[in-house]
Design a protein around this motif. Structure first.
Motif, PDB file in Angstrom:
ATOM      1  N   LYS A 377       0.893  -1.264   0.038  1.00 45.97           N
ATOM      2  CA  LYS A 377       0.096  -0.162   0.129  1.00 45.97           C
ATOM      3  C   LYS A 377       0.929   1.232   0.120  1.00 45.97           C
ATOM      4  CE  LYS A 377      -3.679  -2.297   2.560  1.00 45.97           C
ATOM      5  NZ  LYS A 377      -4.501  -2.356   3.893  1.00 45.97           N
ATOM      6  N   GLU A 380       2.675   4.029  -3.774  1.00 49.04           N
ATOM      7  CA  GLU A 380       2.047   4.966  -4.533  1.00 49.04           C
ATOM      8  C   GLU A 380       2.135   6.302  -3.704  1.00 49.04           C
ATOM      9  OE1 GLU A 380      -2.742   6.458  -5.085  1.00 49.04           O
ATOM     10  OE2 GLU A 380      -2.319   4.350  -4.527  1.00 49.04           O
ATOM     11  N   PHE A 381       2.168   6.163  -2.316  1.00 51.74           N
ATOM     12  CA  PHE A 381       2.224   7.459  -1.119  1.00 51.74           C
ATOM     13  C   PHE A 381       3.939   7.710  -1.513  1.00 51.74           C
ATOM     14  CE2 PHE A 381      -1.617   5.626   0.366  1.00 51.74           C
ATOM     15  CZ  PHE A 381      -2.469   6.793   0.241  1.00 51.74           C
ATOM     16  N   ILE A 383       5.993   7.498  -3.816  1.00 48.83           N
ATOM     17  CA  ILE A 383       6.317   8.219  -5.040  1.00 48.83           C
ATOM     18  C   ILE A 383       5.880   9.672  -5.305  1.00 48.83           C
ATOM     19  CG2 ILE A 383       5.589   8.320  -7.567  1.00 48.83           C
ATOM     20  CD1 ILE A 383       5.535   5.109  -7.286  1.00 48.83           C
ATOM     21  N   THR A 384       4.618   9.712  -4.570  1.00 46.61           N
ATOM     22  CA  THR A 384       4.076  11.408  -4.504  1.00 46.61           C
ATOM     23  C   THR A 384       5.207  11.978  -3.345  1.00 46.61           C
ATOM     24  OG1 THR A 384       1.890  10.288  -4.593  1.00 46.61           O
ATOM     25  CG2 THR A 384       2.074  12.560  -3.868  1.00 46.61           C
TER      26      THR A 384
END
Length: 410
Positions: A377, A380-381, A383-384
């Protein structure tokens, strides 16, 4: 003139720290020492306040040791002013002296002076009442000072151990039947923070009586009240401190927006205390992990206070380290990760880079204990986050592109 010079020195000691302490520390401290012996109370008072300005300015610079050379002289004068103020019940001077003693004790070797001040602090608690807000403030600051003094002699067991037991039992008994809104609770939480830092796992002997109070305080609701402009009922409690802001509601006319700031301060210190217990007690905090998780899960995203969010973010990691088996670790991760990741999403959107880095650091330390499903999970965070870091780097480079910089600035 002397008064004005001391005021200016106090401002500069904070504004230009640590350079002014390093280059002109002797001059400033000699002047403060003279002010403490001045016959005019007004000059003495500002000299006492100036001590705190000077020390606060170098709190994050332990390499600056200039104050040590003046401890004997300054504390000798402070001791006399303390006794005089207590005898005459000069609350303004007492409050200033207590603040300075706390600051000095928290930043310097204080064992030599411990027996000079601790008896006076105990005496203050016994003779100062609680019938006015100012007297409650004196009692609170006295209790806080006792905590800082205890912490300053933690390596001198013959001083620390007997007084620690006496003070802890005294505070626990004092607050046992005290109203939950009493501001004294905030002061005791500060003492407990200092004591758990000293006792570590041995704080377990007090933890059961303290933990529930801290949980109740940190979950206290901080609500505004809107009252009529002339209504003083909400602010006439002599023990609590309130902030009032006048607002014009147009239809209903002028109103006062009232906030009990003692409630907020108590909530913040309770959050500090829970973090200190989770960090310093280690596995001895184990019995309280499951009882702490609901509070941490809720307050990680607490939007009204950044400090409390920070406490909860760091507690997450401490709770995981305090676990004694894999089953307990899994329980903590399943409960803590969703709100932690939710808060990461919020700070990414609001570009709060400091809190973003704090959450990422906590996640990196927790990652070895995560299952593959949990780890899946995160990319994605993250990378941001990397995108946000690159953008921030470009902004910094752009800002300084046309500025002249010496080696330190570069």
């Amino acid at each position: 003139l002397i008064y004005d010079v001391l005021v200016a020195m106090g401002y500069m000691a904070e504004e230009f720290a640590p350079e002014i302490q390093t280059n002109y520390g002797d001059t400033i401290l000699q002047f403060i020492a003279q002010g403490l012996e001045h016959p005019y109370p007004k000059v003495k008072y500002i000299a006492v306040k100036c001590i705190q300005n000077f020390e606060t300015g170098i709190k994050d610079h332990p390499e600056v040791k200039i104050f040590e050379n003046y401890l004997d002289k300054i504390l000798g004068s402070l001791g006399k002013i303390f006794e005089e103020s207590l005898t005459s019940m000069n609350c303004f001077m007492l409050e200033a002296v207590l603040d300075s003693i706390s600051t000095i004790a928290s930043m310097n070797s204080f064992a030599k002076y411990y027996n000079v001040f601790m008896p006076g602090l105990k005496k203050t608690i016994s003779i100062v009442g609680d019938d006015t807000h100012q007297k409650v403030m004196i009692r609170s600051k006295t209790i806080e000072s006792m905590g800082f003094l205890l912490s300053s002699v933690k390596d001198t067991k013959e001083l620390f151990l007997p007084d620690c037991k006496e003070i802890m039992e005294s505070l626990l008994n004092m607050t046992a039947n005290m109203d939950e809104d009493d501001p004294i609770h905030k002061a005791t939480f500060i003492v407990y923070q200092n004591v758990v830092d000293c006792l570590k796992a041995d704080f377990a002997v007090y933890a059961e009586r303290i933990f529930q109070r801290a949980i109740e305080a940190v979950n206290k609701k901080i609500d505004f009240s809107i009252v009529d402009e002339g209504d003083t009922e909400k602010t006439e409690n002599k023990k609590n401190q309130y902030v009032k802001m006048k607002v014009d509601l147009k239809i209903d006319g002028l109103k006062n927006l009232v906030l009990n700031t003692d409630h907020l301060e108590q909530k913040m210190e309770a959050a500090h205390l829970l973090e200190a217990m989770a960090e310093d007690m280690g596995p001895a905090f184990g019995p309280y992990i499951e009882k702490t998780i609901p509070t941490v899960s809720e307050l990680i995203t607490f939007k009204h206070n950044k400090q409390i969010r920070g406490n909860m973010i760091r507690i997450s990691n401490h709770l995981l380290k305090d676990c004694v088996n894999n089953e307990q670790k899994g329980y903590v991760l399943n409960a803590i990760l969703p709100p932690l990741i939710q808060e990461l999403g919020i700070v990414i959107r609001t570009k709060d880079h400091l809190e973003m880095s704090e959450i990422v650091e906590v996640l990196s330390e927790m990652m070895p204990e995560m299952s593959m499903e949990m780890k899946a999970k995160l990319p994605e965070f993250l990378i941001t986050v990397l995108t946000a870091v690159r953008n921030m780097t470009k902004e910094v480079e752009k800002y300084y592109a046309d500025k002249e910089m010496d080696d330190d600035m570069q």
